[in-house]
Design an enzyme around this catalytic site. Sequence first.
Site, short mmCIF file in Angstrom:
data_model
loop_
_atom_site.label_atom_id
_atom_site.label_comp_id
_atom_site.label_asym_id
_atom_site.label_seq_id
_atom_site.Cartn_x
_atom_site.Cartn_y
_atom_site.Cartn_z
N GLU A 166 0.85 -1.19 0.00
CA GLU A 166 0.00 0.00 0.00
C GLU A 166 0.89 1.24 0.00
OE1 GLU A 166 -3.31 1.08 -0.11
OE2 GLU A 166 -2.37 3.04 0.17
N GLN A 167 0.54 2.18 -0.89
CA GLN A 167 1.39 3.38 -1.00
C GLN A 167 1.23 4.35 0.17
OE1 GLN A 167 0.22 5.22 -4.70
NE2 GLN A 167 -1.78 5.82 -3.95
N ARG A 200 -16.47 5.04 6.81
CA ARG A 200 -15.44 4.29 6.07
C ARG A 200 -14.22 3.97 6.94
NH1 ARG A 200 -15.36 4.77 0.23
NH2 ARG A 200 -17.44 5.42 -0.36
N TYR A 247 -27.76 9.15 5.39
CA TYR A 247 -27.96 7.96 6.23
C TYR A 247 -27.07 8.08 7.47
CZ TYR A 247 -23.89 6.49 3.38
OH TYR A 247 -22.68 6.42 2.72
N ASP A 266 -12.34 -1.29 -7.84
CA ASP A 266 -12.30 -0.13 -8.73
C ASP A 266 -11.18 -0.22 -9.77
OD1 ASP A 266 -14.42 0.95 -7.41
OD2 ASP A 266 -13.42 2.80 -6.78
#
Length: 398
Positions: free
Chosen positions: A35-36, A113, A223, A303
């Site tokens: 992971e960068q 998130r 929400y 993605d």
Amino acid sequence: MRKVRDKIIVVGAGIGGLTAALCLARCGAEVQIIEQADALTEVGAGIQLSPNCIKVLRLLGLESVLLQIASRPVQVRIRHWRSGAQIAETPLNGTDGDQAEQRYGAPYCTIHRADLITLLATAVSEHAGVSLHTGVQVHQIRQTDAAVNVSTGAGNFTADAVIGADGIHSIVRAQVLGEQAARFTGHVAWRALVPMSAAAKVLQSETAEVTAWWGPRRHFVHYPVRRGEWLNCVCIVEQAGWTEESWRRTGTRSELLGEFADWHAELSGLIQAAASDSLFKWALYDRRPLPQWGKHRVTLLGDACHPMLPFMAQGGAMAIEDAAILANCLKSAAIPRAFLRYADLRRARTTWVQQVSRRNGWVYHLGGPVAWARNQVAPWAMQRTTQTLFQFNPLTVA
Ligand SMILES: Cc1cc2nc3c(=O)[nH]c(=O)nc-3n(C[C@H](O)[C@H](O)[C@H](O)COP(=O)(O)OP(=O)(O)OC[C@H]3O[C@@H](n4cnc5c(N)ncnc54)[C@H](O)[C@@H]3O)c2cc1C
């Protein structure tokens, strides 16, 4: 069934990469995540998790913790932009019990998130089969018949296979399938967080639901997140010519109020009540469905291979589904056959979700008599789409 003993590198520690690492390690693979970012902090506030992807989190043993830190909306409800009248609804978790579980086989929840990433990252850190390298950026992928070599800013890594879970601007995809720019969709997303105590004073209706307001050239979704302490708002505006793609670009309250000036008063009330440091905007990009998802020992996920507009709230869910199905394919065939089978099994569903998400950008934003006609069929159309999306069980594919 094959015992998976492969050494696999997953590029990217977003929702897709972390879930893939957990699913692969569960089958016996030795996984390294590259992971960068220096630390796993997810920008952007909320995300909706539908039953189709919660089935995977259940398999990973994460469902009970997830349900403790997430919110369980009572329904998804569509409202008219000006009158506030209900257009359609999907019951999820009301007084009759958990309808999502009963109808689709798993609950529906909404979550911050950062909380989801922390949940997945904690599971990764506790799994002996996964190691995580942060602050390492992948530059180049080279493969031979027997292995894949990954060049990074921190040296070379070698593995039996590589999975590119590195997002819409995937370097893995560019290396394997060639450079191709993502396309600006003409939509800008705003996000904002409203303290629930303030939101409850503004909203006349239920706050513990997913509400989407449809109107001409815009829509507004809200929400609960953080166990109902905050209301997460996502406001989509058609805006040509503004293409900055960064969740960190702040916007002003007056600009957002201007966008929804003639909409229902509850929406300007929410914008007024939003925490002033929570207003951000982001240009939305997507890509056409890819005919090919990788080559030989390299494949893509999330993605990186099927970026989509968030108008079905399914981008993260599709990445989680990918992860489970990819791991299952590796249990029944060796690399690279398993990767071909995975792409074959996934392509139709992810293409459909990409295309419907894009079409929804038009459907949600209709005005005048066509919007009236849309509203008549919306309850039926919503039920049909929801059924196809939520009933799907990625664990029984492959
Ligand atoms: C406004 C909005 C609302 C949304 N709402 C929902 C929703 O409600 N439900 C839902 O399911 N989905 C939703 N989505 C979609 C969802 O956020 C994405 O589909 C999902 O986050 C994609 O996850 P990913 O792991 O594939 O990619 P990403 O989250 O983009 O992760 C990619 C990772 O790869 C790393 N990386 C990139 N390049 C390199 C490199 N060269 N070397 C090393 N690491 C690298 C990045 O730093 C990043 O951590 C929404 C999207 C938007 C924009």
